[in-house]
Every structure is written in C-alpha cells, then in structure tokens.
Design a protein around this motif. Structure first.
Motif, short mmCIF file in Angstrom:
data_model
loop_
_atom_site.label_atom_id
_atom_site.label_comp_id
_atom_site.label_asym_id
_atom_site.label_seq_id
_atom_site.Cartn_x
_atom_site.Cartn_y
_atom_site.Cartn_z
N PRO A 40 16.40 6.28 -13.85
CA PRO A 40 15.49 6.04 -15.30
C PRO A 40 15.69 4.69 -15.51
CG PRO A 40 17.51 7.90 -15.64
CD PRO A 40 17.32 7.25 -14.16
N GLN A 41 16.47 3.73 -15.46
CA GLN A 41 16.45 2.52 -15.93
C GLN A 41 15.30 1.65 -15.19
OE1 GLN A 41 19.15 3.94 -14.79
NE2 GLN A 41 20.60 4.16 -16.53
N CYS A 42 15.16 2.15 -14.13
CA CYS A 42 13.98 1.39 -13.09
C CYS A 42 12.74 1.97 -13.38
CB CYS A 42 14.40 1.29 -11.78
SG CYS A 42 13.20 0.32 -10.79
N TYR A 43 12.82 3.22 -12.99
CA TYR A 43 11.63 4.11 -12.68
C TYR A 43 10.82 4.21 -14.03
CZ TYR A 43 8.46 7.37 -10.45
OH TYR A 43 7.28 8.10 -9.87
N ASN A 44 11.59 4.56 -15.13
CA ASN A 44 10.85 4.54 -16.70
C ASN A 44 10.64 3.20 -17.38
OD1 ASN A 44 11.05 7.48 -15.91
ND2 ASN A 44 12.87 7.93 -17.04
N SER A 45 11.33 2.17 -16.78
CA SER A 45 11.19 0.91 -17.52
C SER A 45 10.57 0.00 -16.82
CB SER A 45 12.59 0.51 -18.07
OG SER A 45 13.07 1.74 -18.90
N CYS A 46 10.13 0.05 -15.57
CA CYS A 46 9.84 -1.36 -14.80
C CYS A 46 8.51 -0.93 -13.96
CB CYS A 46 10.81 -1.84 -13.81
SG CYS A 46 12.50 -1.94 -14.58
N PRO A 47 7.22 -0.79 -14.91
CA PRO A 47 6.04 -0.20 -14.17
C PRO A 47 5.59 -1.19 -12.97
CG PRO A 47 5.76 -1.24 -16.21
CD PRO A 47 7.09 -0.97 -16.07
N ASN A 48 5.92 -2.49 -13.01
CA ASN A 48 5.60 -3.37 -12.03
C ASN A 48 6.26 -3.44 -10.85
OD1 ASN A 48 4.26 -5.61 -10.57
ND2 ASN A 48 6.25 -6.60 -11.22
N VAL A 49 7.44 -2.85 -10.74
CA VAL A 49 8.29 -2.42 -9.63
C VAL A 49 8.01 -1.19 -8.94
CG1 VAL A 49 10.60 -2.03 -8.64
CG2 VAL A 49 10.25 -4.00 -10.37
N VAL A 50 7.76 -0.06 -10.09
CA VAL A 50 7.25 1.19 -9.58
C VAL A 50 6.00 1.21 -8.85
CG1 VAL A 50 6.87 3.50 -10.33
CG2 VAL A 50 9.01 2.11 -11.06
N ASP A 51 5.13 0.46 -9.33
CA ASP A 51 3.74 0.32 -8.81
C ASP A 51 3.87 -0.40 -7.29
OD1 ASP A 51 0.69 -0.17 -8.86
OD2 ASP A 51 1.23 -2.31 -8.66
N LEU A 52 4.59 -1.44 -7.35
CA LEU A 52 4.74 -2.05 -5.96
C LEU A 52 5.24 -1.22 -4.87
CD1 LEU A 52 4.79 -4.69 -3.93
CD2 LEU A 52 7.18 -5.11 -5.17
N TYR A 53 6.57 -0.45 -5.28
CA TYR A 53 7.15 0.45 -4.43
C TYR A 53 6.23 1.73 -4.03
CZ TYR A 53 10.57 -2.77 -3.11
OH TYR A 53 11.32 -3.83 -2.66
N PHE A 54 5.42 2.06 -5.06
CA PHE A 54 4.49 3.12 -4.98
C PHE A 54 3.55 3.09 -4.10
CE2 PHE A 54 1.09 5.94 -5.76
CZ PHE A 54 1.47 7.22 -6.19
N ASN A 55 3.21 1.79 -3.97
CA ASN A 55 2.06 1.25 -2.92
C ASN A 55 2.64 1.28 -1.57
OD1 ASN A 55 -0.12 1.54 -4.64
ND2 ASN A 55 0.20 -0.36 -5.55
N LEU A 56 3.90 0.58 -1.46
CA LEU A 56 4.58 0.53 -0.13
C LEU A 56 4.70 1.80 0.21
CD1 LEU A 56 7.09 -2.20 -0.53
CD2 LEU A 56 5.33 -2.06 1.12
N ALA A 57 5.28 2.72 -0.46
CA ALA A 57 5.70 3.93 -0.07
C ALA A 57 4.23 4.74 0.47
CB ALA A 57 6.24 4.93 -0.85
N ALA A 58 2.99 4.69 -0.27
CA ALA A 58 2.03 5.29 0.06
C ALA A 58 1.33 4.60 1.47
CB ALA A 58 1.19 5.21 -1.01
N GLY A 59 1.66 3.61 1.61
CA GLY A 59 1.03 2.84 2.95
C GLY A 59 1.90 3.36 4.09
N GLU A 60 3.14 4.17 3.91
CA GLU A 60 3.75 4.84 4.87
C GLU A 60 3.58 6.31 4.90
OE1 GLU A 60 5.69 3.40 7.23
OE2 GLU A 60 4.91 1.34 6.44
N GLY A 61 2.65 6.72 3.89
CA GLY A 61 2.51 8.18 3.84
C GLY A 61 3.50 8.98 3.10
#
Length: 183
Positions: free
Chosen positions: A115-136
């Motif tokens: 929760p400390q990262c996922y709910n409070s750090c939108p830039n990091v979550v956006d970056l890794y969301f897109n990285l994950a999506a690139g891997e399906g």
C-alpha cells in the motif's frame, strides 16, 4: 548616502533577477539538467521519462549523465520521484535502465504492491504497469496474486493465464547470409 542608495538598488536588482530565474525554472523538469541523485524515475515537462546513463572515460573515471528517453509517462509531467517512494517501492536511484525481470522477483513485487508504494506513488506504478503490460501481465492481477500466495501467483504468471502467448509461428530472420570465406 549615495553609496547606501546604490547598495539598495543592487540588492533589489539581485533579488528581482533571482525571482525571475527561479520562476523561469519553476515547474520545468529537464532531464539533461538533473543530477544522478534525481534523474532515475523522473519525468520531464514534456512527459518523457528520464534515464540515467553511465559513461566510462578513457582514464577509467565514471561519468553519469541524465537524458530524456523516448518513453512517455501516462498523464504525468514535471515529476521528480520522492525518496519516500523510491524506498517504499524498493527502487534504486542509481539504476541504469529498467527491466521487466524485476517483476519476477517476489521481494521487489511485494514492495511494489505494498500500500505504501501502490497507493502513494503513481509515477512508479504507471512505469511498472506499462512494463508489465509489455510482457502481457496485468499489474493489479500480479499484485492480487502477490497478496494471496506469492509463489503460486508468480508461477501462474510465468506459465499460464496472465502472460501473453508467444508468436504463433517461428521467428523469421530476414537478413543476408554471411559470405563464404575464400579458399
């Protein structure tokens, strides 16, 4: 009295110049102007992500530069990631490049999904969301699996349902065959 007046004028002029320069740079993040302690995970005023690069000079001395990448952040501009987010998400400011392989590391994924990262750090979550999506991989599903049973969730992601399938047919190499050596 005249010297006192000119000193006041000089002080006012210096203050006005400082205010002008400060306002000109306020809110404008330019990757090339960031140092190695703020570059990684920053987003420029144009919405492009900053990347830290290391160059080794002929003398062996290491030199770090920050440059603008071609990767665009989603709805984020003028952002320098906070030290709190870097720590909460298990990141390293001195990292060179980012790989989706980190998503397979259960310790990293646990910190990213906390929760400390996922709910409070939108830039990091956006970056890794897109990285994950690139891997399906759908990051919220990965985090859900991480919360329930980390090992089982990671094996499911690696093997079945959450990863996009590979190419339907074999990879085709379109290139020139090497020339044969003369006899």
């Amino acid at each position: 009295m005249a010297s006192n007046f000119s000193f006041k004028n000089l002080a006012v002029l210096a203050l006005a110049l400082f205010a002008f320069c400060f306002q000109a740079t306020l809110g404008e993040v330019t990757c090339e102007h960031l140092d190695q302690d703020t570059c990684a995970y920053a987003v420029s005023s144009t919405g492009k992500r900053c990347v830290l690069e290391k160059h080794v000079k002929r003398s062996g001395e290491e030199e770090y530069t920050c440059r603008t990448s071609e990767i665009e952040a989603d709805k984020i501009k003028n952002w320098i990631e906070t030290d709190q987010c870097v720590k909460a998400c298990g990141l390293d400011r001195k990292s060179f490049g980012i790989s989706s392989d980190s998503l397979l590391d259960s310790r990293f994924t646990q910190m990213l999904c906390s929760p400390q990262c996922y709910n409070s750090c939108p830039n990091v979550v956006d970056l890794y969301f897109n990285l994950a999506a690139g891997e399906g991989v759908f990051l919220p599903k990965l985090c859900e699996a991480q919360g329930a049973n980390a090992r089982r969730g990671m094996s499911e992601i690696r093997s079945s349902g959450l990863v996009a399938p590979g190419p339907a047919s074999g990879v085709k190499f379109l290139g020139v065959a090497p020339a044969m050596a003369p006899f």
